[in-house]
Scaffold this motif. Structure first.
Motif: not given
Length: 309
Positions: A161-188
């Motif tokens: 699997p491709r590796a990311y920095t923590s911030e890259e992974l968070l931004q990738r998750l949020l870009s794919q889940n526009s209904h998630l806010n930052k805090d909830c993205g970090e929680l997941l």
């Protein structure tokens, strides 16, 4: 309500990871997360709910901290339904309540129809108990073919699997889940990612990265027949800015949802409650206080105010 324990339930391919809030002597509520999410999906909601219940949030196979299915064994919607039965068996539950968000609601709905005597309450969070084939019938064979080809491609590639920095992974998750806010993205991601030498990688099995590998569709006729088997009281919470179809291209078509609401209302009568709330698809995470009161009343046997769709 503080977290009581983290458990791993043994299954033939490894384990199912669960989080438990409250005493296991209390009436159980099994919480089912959405597609590609994990048990942390309920971390902000459960502390707001009545404390005289035992809440168990599970990671579906291939998600969160649960084991991936064995190589060559495909994921199907039916597999996830069977995982619910395995968890109930592990806890020795004869009857329990189900609360499912999105995909978790469709898994819970199918289970409640297949094992109606085991489910006393079914809570659907921006979800429906099944996915109708209204816009999908001509594509079903294509999805099933793609399911097989995708699994074979992943097996042949053997790429890590491709590796990311923590911030890259968070931004990738949020870009794919526009209904998630930052805090909830970090929680997941706390439960959905892990550290490796190169950075951070997602925990989930890449075989579930396409919805056709996990979802199933049924006809209106089968929906009606299945709904008649329900013995549970059902609460459907619809987020006003949530999703109306598993495919975003069909999201403006509210016909399938209207059909399901009308059918459930007709068959279940007083055992069915439909409530609309402000918020998006992740309302139970972003603003859990919006849904906590309605869910609490339902669990305690109080009739919430219904809103008409």
């Amino acid at each position: 309500m503080s977290l009581f324990s983290e458990l791993k339930l043994s299954v033939p391919w490894g384990h199912i990871a669960v989080k438990v809030w409250g005493s296991q002597k209390n009436p159980p509520v099994l919480c089912l997360h959405g597609w590609l999410d994990n048990a942390n999906s309920f971390d902000r909601l459960i502390p707001l709910l009545p404390q005289d219940f035992c809440y168990v949030a599970m990671d579906f196979g291939g998600h969160g901290l649960s084991s991936h299915y064995s190589p060559g064994l495909p994921y199907h919607h039916q597999n996830f339904v069977s995982e619910v039965r395995r968890v109930a068996t592990a806890f020795k539950w004869n009857q329990f309540s189900l609360m499912g968000h999105s995909f978790g609601g469709s898994v819970g709905g199918m289970f409640a129809c297949m094992f109606p005597e085991m489910v006393d309450k079914l809570i659907l969070l921006d979800s429906t108990p099944f996915l109708l084939d209204c816009n999908e019938m001509e594509n079903i064979l294509t999805y099933r073919r793609r399911h097989i080809e995708h699994m074979l491609q992943l097996e042949a590639s053997q790429k890590p699997p491709r590796a990311y920095t923590s911030e890259e992974l968070l931004q990738r998750l949020l870009s794919q889940n526009s209904h998630l806010n930052k805090d909830c993205g970090e929680l997941l991601l706390q439960r959905g990612a892990k550290k490796v030498a190169e950075g951070m990688v997602l925990n989930r099995d890449r075989r579930i990265s396409w919805p056709e590998n996990s979802f199933d569709f049924m006809s209106k006729e089968l929906f009606v027949q299945s709904a008649r088997s329900l013995q549970a009281n059902v609460l459907m919470i619809k987020a006003l800015q949530g999703f109306y179809d598993v495919r975003r291209v069909h999201d403006e078509d509210r016909g399938p949802l209207l059909f399901m609401v009308d059918t459930l209302r007709s068959i279940l009568k007083q055992r069915y409650q439909f409530v609309e709330v402000p918020g998006n698809h992740y309302v139970h995470m972003n603003t859990p206080q919006v849904v906590a009161g309605v869910i609490s009343s339902f669990l305690q046997g109080l009739l919430p105010l219904s809103s008409q769709l």
